[in-house]
Design a protein around this motif. Structure first.
Motif, PDB file in Angstrom:
ATOM      1  N   ALA A 141     116.187 -10.081  21.717  1.00  0.00           N
ATOM      2  CA  ALA A 141     115.530  -9.411  22.845  1.00  0.00           C
ATOM      3  C   ALA A 141     114.117  -9.935  23.055  1.00  0.00           C
ATOM      4  O   ALA A 141     113.645 -10.026  24.196  1.00  0.00           O
ATOM      5  N   ILE A 142     113.438 -10.282  21.973  1.00  0.00           N
ATOM      6  CA  ILE A 142     112.086 -10.832  22.089  1.00  0.00           C
ATOM      7  C   ILE A 142     112.115 -12.117  22.914  1.00  0.00           C
ATOM      8  O   ILE A 142     111.221 -12.355  23.747  1.00  0.00           O
ATOM      9  N   LEU A 143     113.135 -12.935  22.698  1.00  0.00           N
ATOM     10  CA  LEU A 143     113.275 -14.152  23.496  1.00  0.00           C
ATOM     11  C   LEU A 143     113.505 -13.811  24.972  1.00  0.00           C
ATOM     12  O   LEU A 143     112.979 -14.494  25.856  1.00  0.00           O
ATOM     13  N   LEU A 144     114.271 -12.759  25.223  1.00  0.00           N
ATOM     14  CA  LEU A 144     114.469 -12.302  26.607  1.00  0.00           C
ATOM     15  C   LEU A 144     113.133 -11.903  27.238  1.00  0.00           C
ATOM     16  O   LEU A 144     112.842 -12.256  28.384  1.00  0.00           O
ATOM     17  N   PHE A 145     112.340 -11.152  26.493  1.00  0.00           N
ATOM     18  CA  PHE A 145     111.042 -10.706  27.012  1.00  0.00           C
ATOM     19  C   PHE A 145     110.129 -11.897  27.296  1.00  0.00           C
ATOM     20  O   PHE A 145     109.462 -11.952  28.340  1.00  0.00           O
ATOM     21  N   LEU A 146     110.096 -12.844  26.375  1.00  0.00           N
ATOM     22  CA  LEU A 146     109.244 -14.015  26.539  1.00  0.00           C
ATOM     23  C   LEU A 146     109.660 -14.838  27.758  1.00  0.00           C
ATOM     24  O   LEU A 146     108.824 -15.497  28.393  1.00  0.00           O
ATOM     25  N   ALA A 147     110.953 -14.786  28.083  1.00  0.00           N
ATOM     26  CA  ALA A 147     111.471 -15.564  29.211  1.00  0.00           C
ATOM     27  C   ALA A 147     111.367 -14.820  30.543  1.00  0.00           C
ATOM     28  O   ALA A 147     111.853 -15.321  31.568  1.00  0.00           O
ATOM     29  N   SER A 148     110.718 -13.666  30.558  1.00  0.00           N
ATOM     30  CA  SER A 148     110.669 -12.853  31.775  1.00  0.00           C
ATOM     31  C   SER A 148     110.066 -13.572  32.995  1.00  0.00           C
ATOM     32  O   SER A 148     110.500 -13.315  34.126  1.00  0.00           O
ATOM     33  N   PRO A 149     109.088 -14.492  32.834  1.00  0.00           N
ATOM     34  CA  PRO A 149     108.637 -15.233  34.028  1.00  0.00           C
ATOM     35  C   PRO A 149     109.759 -16.047  34.671  1.00  0.00           C
ATOM     36  O   PRO A 149     109.792 -16.207  35.898  1.00  0.00           O
ATOM     37  N   LEU A 150     110.687 -16.550  33.852  1.00  0.00           N
ATOM     38  CA  LEU A 150     111.839 -17.278  34.404  1.00  0.00           C
ATOM     39  C   LEU A 150     112.777 -16.322  35.139  1.00  0.00           C
ATOM     40  O   LEU A 150     113.346 -16.672  36.181  1.00  0.00           O
ATOM     41  N   HIS A 151     112.930 -15.134  34.610  1.00  0.00           N
ATOM     42  CA  HIS A 151     113.761 -14.127  35.281  1.00  0.00           C
ATOM     43  C   HIS A 151     113.116 -13.711  36.599  1.00  0.00           C
ATOM     44  O   HIS A 151     113.814 -13.451  37.594  1.00  0.00           O
ATOM     45  N   PHE A 152     111.791 -13.652  36.608  1.00  0.00           N
ATOM     46  CA  PHE A 152     111.057 -13.342  37.838  1.00  0.00           C
ATOM     47  C   PHE A 152     111.326 -14.417  38.892  1.00  0.00           C
ATOM     48  O   PHE A 152     111.559 -14.109  40.069  1.00  0.00           O
ATOM     49  N   LYS A 153     111.320 -15.669  38.457  1.00  0.00           N
ATOM     50  CA  LYS A 153     111.598 -16.776  39.376  1.00  0.00           C
ATOM     51  C   LYS A 153     113.048 -16.757  39.853  1.00  0.00           C
ATOM     52  O   LYS A 153     113.344 -17.126  40.994  1.00  0.00           O
ATOM     53  N   LEU A 157     114.912 -16.883  43.912  1.00  0.00           N
ATOM     54  CA  LEU A 157     115.833 -17.913  44.382  1.00  0.00           C
ATOM     55  C   LEU A 157     116.706 -17.400  45.522  1.00  0.00           C
ATOM     56  O   LEU A 157     116.850 -16.189  45.717  1.00  0.00           O
ATOM     57  N   SER A 158     117.304 -18.314  46.250  1.00  0.00           N
ATOM     58  CA  SER A 158     118.256 -17.920  47.283  1.00  0.00           C
ATOM     59  C   SER A 158     119.495 -17.330  46.620  1.00  0.00           C
ATOM     60  O   SER A 158     119.766 -17.583  45.435  1.00  0.00           O
ATOM     61  N   LYS A 159     120.252 -16.578  47.369  1.00  0.00           N
ATOM     62  CA  LYS A 159     121.435 -15.916  46.816  1.00  0.00           C
ATOM     63  C   LYS A 159     122.432 -16.929  46.264  1.00  0.00           C
ATOM     64  O   LYS A 159     122.989 -16.741  45.173  1.00  0.00           O
ATOM     65  N   ASN A 160     122.674 -18.006  47.002  1.00  0.00           N
ATOM     66  CA  ASN A 160     123.628 -19.032  46.551  1.00  0.00           C
ATOM     67  C   ASN A 160     123.160 -19.700  45.260  1.00  0.00           C
ATOM     68  O   ASN A 160     123.967 -19.983  44.366  1.00  0.00           O
ATOM     69  N   THR A 165     123.445 -20.346  39.384  1.00  0.00           N
ATOM     70  CA  THR A 165     122.766 -20.239  38.085  1.00  0.00           C
ATOM     71  C   THR A 165     123.565 -19.362  37.123  1.00  0.00           C
ATOM     72  O   THR A 165     123.757 -19.706  35.944  1.00  0.00           O
ATOM     73  N   ILE A 166     124.051 -18.229  37.616  1.00  0.00           N
ATOM     74  CA  ILE A 166     124.862 -17.332  36.785  1.00  0.00           C
ATOM     75  C   ILE A 166     126.147 -18.034  36.345  1.00  0.00           C
ATOM     76  O   ILE A 166     126.549 -17.948  35.179  1.00  0.00           O
ATOM     77  N   ALA A 167     126.777 -18.731  37.267  1.00  0.00           N
ATOM     78  CA  ALA A 167     128.019 -19.448  36.947  1.00  0.00           C
ATOM     79  C   ALA A 167     127.783 -20.541  35.909  1.00  0.00           C
ATOM     80  O   ALA A 167     128.588 -20.715  34.977  1.00  0.00           O
ATOM     81  N   ALA A 168     126.672 -21.262  36.056  1.00  0.00           N
ATOM     82  CA  ALA A 168     126.359 -22.342  35.116  1.00  0.00           C
ATOM     83  C   ALA A 168     126.112 -21.808  33.713  1.00  0.00           C
ATOM     84  O   ALA A 168     126.646 -22.337  32.725  1.00  0.00           O
ATOM     85  N   PHE A 169     125.331 -20.739  33.610  1.00  0.00           N
ATOM     86  CA  PHE A 169     125.068 -20.147  32.297  1.00  0.00           C
ATOM     87  C   PHE A 169     126.335 -19.522  31.709  1.00  0.00           C
ATOM     88  O   PHE A 169     126.533 -19.538  30.490  1.00  0.00           O
ATOM     89  N   SER A 170     127.186 -18.983  32.572  1.00  0.00           N
ATOM     90  CA  SER A 170     128.445 -18.396  32.102  1.00  0.00           C
ATOM     91  C   SER A 170     129.339 -19.474  31.500  1.00  0.00           C
ATOM     92  O   SER A 170     129.986 -19.256  30.460  1.00  0.00           O
TER      93      SER A 170
END
Length: 350
Positions: A141-153, A157-160, A165-170
């Motif tokens: 979870a700490i890694l998730l918190f540290l990555a929050s600026p990326l989640h903000f970005k 992003l556009s919906k597509n 991005t979700i598909a690629a990570f999946s």
């Protein structure tokens, strides 16, 4: 804006997590439908990650300040982890258990080594959370918190692009699998990122997504159950785990948990309810997470209790009820006792 549906979801998630950690008390060696149910309960951390992503957008996005965000997480999650982990590591060291023991059971686990010094072992415990059941979640979870600026970005992003991005990570997660023994926070971070992003996505497009919730919920939950049955027919129970760079085939559990987390969301949006018990469990969910491993390990060591070797569903259900109840009661008691300069949220997150 407070969402009762998500509040209820948090209660369901923590109950499932506690139940998945209690198999040894009557549900360890199972077959048939019980094994299928265990496969559904196992890995419900994904539900927590989904909720976390959802709330990141719903609560923090509009007023996001990285330093303030990290300060809040440090106080409520990281500090309790450090305090409780320190107690656990000291106890493990004193009784020469876990990786402080000479048991061959621990000699082949990646990252830890029988040649490690006591200090090295302690540091590795802090980094992995392996000192107590479920505590692996915090380094991840700490890694998730540290990555929050990326989640903000990601939200920008556009919906597509978000869908891509979700598909690629999946796709990465499907072949990556969970970390062996939950010991690699980085691997867990990569594996669970799609669940976090899906949570963000569902909050971002809430009005559009919440159409026909009942039908969607039934379809997604049915898919999760069917996949759990398929796993059973393939002789597999629980999560798929491996080391980071090994190849282990396709992780069916990833799909099952994705259907389960989204299916539960739709059902709980379709049938919103409010009960005092659910609210209490949800309010104390972080504290339950931190406390329930202590309750479980205490029960395990009670000399007057004989744990069943064969399947015993009533014993298992009573144990789960006792563990959840005691965790809630301890949480509320500490919250009332620790006031002023010493706050319970710095110890149990509540």
């Amino acid at each position: 804006m407070f969402l009762q549906s998500i509040h209820n979801y948090r209660a369901v998630a923590i109950i499932a997590i506690v139940m998945s950690h209690s198999y040894v008390y009557g549900l360890e060696d199972t077959t048939g439908i019980i094994s299928v149910i265990k496969t559904i309960l196992t890995g419900c951390t994904a539900l927590f990650v989904f909720i976390s992503g959802y709330m990141f957008h719903h609560i923090f996005y509009k007023r996001f300040e990285y330093k303030k965000f990290m300060k809040g997480k440090f106080q409520r999650i990281i500090v309790p982890y450090l305090i409780l982990s320190t107690f656990a590591i000291i106890l493990v060291y004193i009784i020469k258990s876990g990786f402080y023991s000479s048991s061959p059971e621990y000699s082949g686990i990646v990252f830890f080594s029988p040649e490690d010094s006591s200090l090295s072992t302690a540091i590795k415990y802090y980094l992995t959370g392996r000192m107590l059941t479920a505590y692996w979640y915090i380094p991840f979870a700490i890694l998730l918190f540290l990555a929050s600026p990326l989640h903000f970005k990601f939200i920008k992003l556009s919906k597509n692009t978000q869908i891509f991005t979700i598909a690629a990570f999946s796709l990465i997660s499907v072949f990556l699998h969970r970390s062996y023994e939950n010991i690699n926070p980085l691997q867990m971070f990569v594996y669970y990122t799609p669940f976090y992003l899906i949570g963000i996505y569902f909050s971002l497009y809430r009005e559009e997504i919440n159409k026909h919730c009942t039908q969607k919920g039934v379809i997604f939950l049915s898919a999760a159950i069917l996949l759990a049955f398929y796993q059973y027919t393939q002789g597999h129970e629980g999560s798929y785990t491996k080391n980071f760079f090994e190849y282990g085939g396709i992780d069916i559990m990833f799909f099952q948990k994705m259907f389960l987390s989204t299916g539960l969301y739709f059902i709980l949006e379709a049938f919103v309810f409010k009960t005092k018990l659910t609210d209490i469990i949800s309010d104390t969910s972080f504290a339950i997470f931190f406390i329930h491993p202590w309750v479980l390990t205490t029960i395990k060591r009670l000399p007057f209790l004989e744990h069943p070797e064969s399947t015993n569903v009533p014993y298992y259900l009573v144990t789960c009820l006792v563990v959840i109840s005691l965790s809630v009661l301890i949480s509320i008691a500490l919250n009332r006792i620790l006031t002023g300069k010493i706050k319970s949220r710095y110890i149990i997150g509540y």
